[in-house]
Design an enzyme around this catalytic site. Structure first.
Site: not given
Ligand code: PLP
Length: 478
Positions: A64, A66, A241, A270, A273, A279
């Site tokens: 842990y 935090e 994002d 993320t 991808k 992940r």
């Molecule tokens: N943001 C975008 C643009 C995504 O395409 C995705 C997932 O497909 C996410 C956030 C969410 O990611 P996670 O599935 O790891 O929560």
């Protein structure tokens, strides 16, 4: 790492797992076989390296931690501090970011951290200052009521789901569409392209606190310098994002105006991808936003996944190597080839093509819904996902599109010729598939009939290609 070492590591690990719950060992073996034998074209998936995968399977998981580096709410976090510092350092160096936060467990968590950090920095902080309170512990119940109202009355403008945005960009069923007053921008109905003048006009009218850019299914690059201009004009925080295209940023395919890091206040991603890591999620920020992002735990996160942060550090170290830039360029070149392969065979693409890692095929030209096309392709060993197209007449469940991505098969070694062949196989399957009927004989949006022999023929053709580019070559399970 040698093939023999990796094979022995996994074989022994699976034996240990099987001694406790053999069905989990069996499912893990079966998943490797499935991934090896199918054409994985899901735009959000990839194949992480054995080094990344192995890093996740350790006792770092048991700790842990935090808090933040050097400031933990648990004792004995010195090794997690090393891990988290390295993940953040690699991220800062790779992306040229002022600050990196490696704790988010997923992309959605990264976006939650970003939203609450922006709210903390832009709303809660100034509010506390005005109220003369050092921190939230000094507030009375009446103050709390007023602060909650302030926090719950902010506005977010993001890209709509059917134009390619993500659920977390203000889609009503997601928390982002509930915690903010939200509006969405779409794409041009004729071209399918983002129209910055429309975004600007919408932003000027709506005056959001947060302008979100980024996408899950928009097959084009975005000019983040323009998005920042728009954000500045209306006093919004620009949050990008880059979950989908982080690998293209890391590999310097997206540079200048197309690189979000120098333009956005906060960037989320993320790591699994196109970036090809474990992940997980991550947040990058300017110095200005760093202190509020750093409060992700305990603001919206619990204890960090130390084993996954370690794997992020390993993946980011891999992404800093020159080979990764070659990979990222190939991802984009392969998407071009896939798109051209579709277009030359008469298929229709949203926006007419691609200049990133994904292609959105409009399957209405084949007389099918996305659901029918997805299932027919899966029967033939082609793994994709159905996706809405702008203004989709079939809605978000059945849809009219199929999204294809090149990151995973590019990791296996596929080049432009193989992606042209993929387009040929996909068009062959879809043009030999007809919509089925419902139980009462009406037209169905879900059932379908593919001509006999097509699925087997496609699987055989795929196997020929896949055999040339084995997944985890040299990995043999005993
Ligand atoms: N943001 C975008 C643009 C995504 O395409 C995705 C997932 O497909 C996410 C956030 C969410 O990611 P996670 O599935 O790891 O929560």
């Amino acid at each position: 790492m040698t093939d023999a070492l990796i094979s022995s590591a996994y074989s022994q690990a699976l034996e240990v797992i099987a001694s406790v719950e053999p069905r989990i060992a069996d499912a893990t073996r079966a998943e490797l076989a499935d991934q090896r034998s199918s054409l994985k074209l899901i735009a959000s998936e990839n194949y992480a390296s054995p080094a990344v995968l192995l890093t996740m399977g350790t006792w770092l998981s048991d700790k842990y931690a935090e808090g933040t580096v050097g400031h933990r709410f648990y004792a004995g976090c010195q090794n997690v501090d090393t891990v988290e510092s390295l993940a953040a350092e690699h991220a800062r160096e790779l992306f040229g970011a002022e600050y990196a936060y490696a704790q988010p467990h997923s992309g959605i968590d990264a976006n939650l951290v970003a939203f609450w950090s922006i709210l903390a920095h832009r709303v809660e902080g100034p509010w506390l200052e005005e109220a003369g309170a050092k921190n939230v512990n000094d507030l009375t119940e009446a103050d709390w009521e007023r602060l909650r109202n302030e926090l719950g009355n902010q506005r977010l403008l993001g890209m709509s789901l059917d134009a390619g945005g993500h659920l977390t960009h203000g889609f009503r069923p997601n928390i982002s569409g509930k915690m903010f007053h939200q509006q969405q921008y779409g794409t041009d109905p004729e071209t399918g392209l983002l129209d910055y003048d429309v975004v600007r006009a919408r932003a000027k009218e709506f005056k959001p606190l947060v302008l979100v850019a980024g996408y899950s299914a928009y097959p084009r690059r975005v000019n983040f310098a323009k998005m920042r201009e728009i954000a500045d004009e209306v006093g919004a925080t620009l949050m990008v994002d880059m979950a989908h295209f982080a690998g293209l940023v890391a590999g310097k395919v997206f540079t200048g105006d197309e690189n979000p890091v120098p333009h956005a206040h906060v960037v989320t991603t993320t790591t699994h991808k196109s970036l090809r890591g474990p992940r997980g999620g991550m947040v990058l920020a300017t110095e200005e936003y760093a202190p509020s992002v750093d409060r992700g735990c305990p603001m919206v996160l619990g204890g960090p996944l130390s084993h996954v942060m370690a794997a992020k550090a390993v993946a980011l170290a891999e992404a800093r190597r020159p080979e990764f830039a070659t990979y990222a360029k190939q991802v984009a070149d392969n998407a071009q080839s896939l798109a051209e392969g579709f277009l030359s065979r008469g298929a229709k693409l949203v926006t007419g093509g691609t200049d990133n890692h994904l292609v959105l095929l409009d399957v209405t030209g084949f007389g099918l819904t996305g659901r029918q096309a997805e299932s027919a392709l899966l029967d033939a060993g082609v793994v994709t996902n159905r996706n809405s197209v702008p203004g989709d007449p079939n809605g978000a469940w059945y849809t009219s599109g199929i999204r294809f991505g090149t990151p995973a098969l590019t990791t296996r070694g596929f080049g432009q010729d193989e992606f042209d062949r993929v387009a040929e196989l996909v068009v062959d399957v879809l043009s030999r598939t007809q919509p089925g009927t419902t139980k009462t004989g009406g037209p169905s949006k879900a059932t379908y009939v593919t001509e006999d022999g097509v699925a087997d023929r496609t699987k055989a053709a795929s196997a020929e290609m896949l055999d040339k580019f084995p997944l985890y070559p040299g990995l043999e399970l005993s």
